[in-house]
Write a protein that holds these residues in place. Structure first.
Motif, PDB file in Angstrom:
ATOM      1  N   ARG A 118       8.044   2.052   3.353  1.00 49.50           N
ATOM      2  CA  ARG A 118       7.651   3.426   3.497  1.00 49.50           C
ATOM      3  C   ARG A 118       9.089   4.486   3.623  1.00 49.50           C
ATOM      4  NH1 ARG A 118       4.561   1.919   9.111  1.00 49.50           N
ATOM      5  NH2 ARG A 118       6.484   0.946   9.909  1.00 49.50           N
ATOM      6  N   ALA A 124       0.093   5.105   1.836  1.00 48.03           N
ATOM      7  CA  ALA A 124      -0.851   5.882   3.081  1.00 48.03           C
ATOM      8  C   ALA A 124      -0.205   6.481   2.893  1.00 48.03           C
ATOM      9  CB  ALA A 124      -0.384   4.265   3.926  1.00 48.03           C
ATOM     10  N   PRO A 125      -0.581   8.069   2.156  1.00 47.50           N
ATOM     11  CA  PRO A 125      -0.227   9.369   2.732  1.00 47.50           C
ATOM     12  C   PRO A 125      -1.468   9.505   3.445  1.00 47.50           C
ATOM     13  CG  PRO A 125      -1.103   8.933   0.802  1.00 47.50           C
ATOM     14  CD  PRO A 125      -1.136   7.421   0.770  1.00 47.50           C
ATOM     15  N   SER A 126      -0.385  10.368   4.280  1.00 48.83           N
ATOM     16  CA  SER A 126      -1.184  11.982   5.282  1.00 48.83           C
ATOM     17  C   SER A 126      -1.529  13.011   4.353  1.00 48.83           C
ATOM     18  CB  SER A 126      -0.923  11.875   7.197  1.00 48.83           C
ATOM     19  OG  SER A 126      -0.077  10.474   7.931  1.00 48.83           O
ATOM     20  N   GLU A 128      -4.789   8.416   5.741  1.00 45.71           N
ATOM     21  CA  GLU A 128      -4.389   8.497   7.038  1.00 45.71           C
ATOM     22  C   GLU A 128      -5.042   9.993   7.386  1.00 45.71           C
ATOM     23  OE1 GLU A 128      -0.999   6.233   7.878  1.00 45.71           O
ATOM     24  OE2 GLU A 128      -2.561   4.436   7.737  1.00 45.71           O
ATOM     25  N   VAL A 143      -3.490   2.257  11.989  1.00 45.91           N
ATOM     26  CA  VAL A 143      -2.499   2.137  10.655  1.00 45.91           C
ATOM     27  C   VAL A 143      -2.063   0.438  10.714  1.00 45.91           C
ATOM     28  CG1 VAL A 143       0.277   1.696  11.838  1.00 45.91           C
ATOM     29  CG2 VAL A 143       0.025   2.063   9.326  1.00 45.91           C
ATOM     30  N   TYR A 190      -2.235   7.529  15.099  1.00 54.33           N
ATOM     31  CA  TYR A 190      -2.197   7.152  13.605  1.00 54.33           C
ATOM     32  C   TYR A 190      -1.125   5.644  13.790  1.00 54.33           C
ATOM     33  CZ  TYR A 190       2.038   5.330  10.640  1.00 54.33           C
ATOM     34  OH  TYR A 190       3.307   4.593  10.690  1.00 54.33           O
ATOM     35  N   ARG A 201       0.694  -1.142  -0.117  1.00 54.64           N
ATOM     36  CA  ARG A 201      -0.191   0.338  -0.003  1.00 54.64           C
ATOM     37  C   ARG A 201       1.204   0.847   0.136  1.00 54.64           C
ATOM     38  NH1 ARG A 201       2.354   1.741   4.748  1.00 54.64           N
ATOM     39  NH2 ARG A 201       1.893   1.089   6.426  1.00 54.64           N
ATOM     40  N   LEU A 260       9.558   6.327   9.402  1.00 58.93           N
ATOM     41  CA  LEU A 260       8.754   5.799   9.846  1.00 58.93           C
ATOM     42  C   LEU A 260       9.451   4.421  10.722  1.00 58.93           C
ATOM     43  CD1 LEU A 260       5.865   6.517   8.281  1.00 58.93           C
ATOM     44  CD2 LEU A 260       5.819   7.433  10.455  1.00 58.93           C
TER      45      LEU A 260
END
Ligand code: GLU
Length: 287
Positions: free
Chosen positions: A186, A8-10, A42, A172, A168, A6, A190
Motif C-alpha cells: 500500500r 483495499a480502497p476506501s 473499506e 483492516v 479503519y 489485497r 499508511l
C-alpha cells in the motif's frame, strides 16, 4: 511460499493514478509470488463515503482487467465481526470506554489515558485500546526498519467512535486476519499506521504480516495525489495508457501497449521490487 495480498480502497472518492499504482503493485507482487490477490472495499466511515465512488472502483477493476481471486468484500456488511472482536478485547481488559471529546483533548495529540480506569459504560462512548510503553518495529520491504513506541507517540487509540463507526485500524486488522492475508502492499502514507496494526494483531494473537509501503505519486504542488487534493479520477477509456504509466512510475521494465490483461501478465513476468524507488515519494508530478 504462501502469499495472499489485497487491494483495499476506501470509497471516499473515485480512484486516481496513485490508487492505480497501489493496485498494480499489489497485483503484480501477489502474482509474481504465485499468490492470491483479493479486493476489499473499506467503507466503514459512512459520512466520508463519496457517492458513486464505490461504483467507480468496481468499474476500474473491470476496465483494468484485474482479476480478484475471491468475491469482493465490503466492510460495511461486516460490522458484527468488528464488534465481536471489541467484545473479545473487552473480556481481556484491553479496551475501555472514553468520554473525552476532541475539544477536551485540544491540540494534545498524545492521549494521556485519562479514561483508562473510569470504567465507563461502552454505549455512547468511544472505545480505546490500551497500548504499552515499548518500541514496536517492523522491516518494510522497501522502506527498511520503521519503529514506534505507541504509548509515547500516540497513547491509547480509538477502535470505535462515539457515533458507532468502526475505526479503519481495527477493520483492516480483523479483515486481513479473516481473509488469510500474508502481505500488505500500500502507499507510504499508511506507513505510520502500521505499528498500531501490528499492536492490534499481536494482542489478538494474529500471525504477523509482511509490509511493503510504496512511494507516493505527487502533484505539481508537491502534495500526494488524493481525493482531497482533487486528483483526477481514472479515465476508464484510457486503461492501457494509464496502466503503462503506472508500471513506469514503479520503475519496472517497459510493457507493450495491449489489452490490460496482457500488459499485467507482462508486468508480472518482469516484476522486480528492487527497481521501485525505496523512498516515500516518487520523483516528478502526476495528475
Ligand atoms: N483503505 C485504505 C485507503 O484507501 C487502505 C488500507 C490498506 O491498504 O491497509 O487508503
Amino acid at each position: 511460499m504462501a502469499y495472499v495480498g489485497r487491494f483495499a480502497p476506501s470509497p471516499t472518492g473515485p480512484l486516481h493514478f496513485g490508487s492505480l499504482i497501489t493496485a498494480v503493485a499489489s497485483y503484480c507482487d501477489a502474482h509474481a509470488h504465485q499468490g492470491k490477490w483479493l479486493v476489499r472495499i473499506e467503507d466503514t466511515d459512512i459520512p466520508r463515503i463519496y457517492p458513486g465512488s464505490e461504483d467507480h472502483i468496481l468499474r476500474c477493476i473491470d476496465a483494468f482487467q484485474f482479476e480478484a481471486d475471491d468475491a469482493i468484500i465490503f466492510q460495511k456488511d461486516r460490522l458484527d465481526l468488528y464488534d465481536a472482536v471489541i467484545d473479545q478485547l473487552h473480556k481481556n481488559h484491553l479496551v475501555y470506554a472514553c468520554q473525552c471529546t476532541r475539544k477536551m483533548l485540544g491540540s494534545n495529540h498524545i492521549y494521556a489515558g485519562t479514561c483508562r480506569d473510569l470504567n465507563l459504560p461502552f454505549e455512547h462512548h468511544a472505545i480505546r485500546v490500551k497500548v504499552s510503553d515499548r518500541e514496536i518495529c517492523f522491516n518494510d520491504r522497501l522502506q527498511g526498519t520503521h519503529c514506534s513506541n505507541l504509548q509515547q507517540d500516540l497513547g491509547d487509540f480509538v477502535l470505535k467512535r462515539r457515533d458507532g463507526i468502526i475505526n479503519y485500524q481495527l477493520a483492516v486488522v480483523v479483515d486481513d486476519y479473516l481473509q488469510g492475508m500474508t502481505h500488505v502492499v500500500r502507499g507510504a502514507d499508511l506507513l505510520d499506521n502500521t505499528e498500531r496494526q501490528i499492536w492490534l494483531g499481536s494482542i489478538l494473537g494474529y500471525p504477523k504480516l509482511e509490509y511493503m509501503h510504496l512511494p507516493l505519486a505527487m502533484n505539481d504542488q508537491g502534495q500526494k495525489l488524493s481525493k482531497q487534493n482533487m486528483a483526477q479520477a481514472l479515465d476508464l477509456n484510457r486503461a492501457p495508457e494509464l496502466l503503462q504509466q503506472a508500471i513506469r512510475a514503479l520503475h519496472q521494465p517497459e510493457v507493450d501497449l495491449d489489452t490490460p490483461a496482457h500488459m499485467l501478465r507482462q508486468a508480472i513476468a518482469q516484476w522486480d521490487i528492487q527497481h521501485i524507488p525505496h523512498t516515500k515519494e516518487l520523483e516528478g508530478s502526476y495528475l
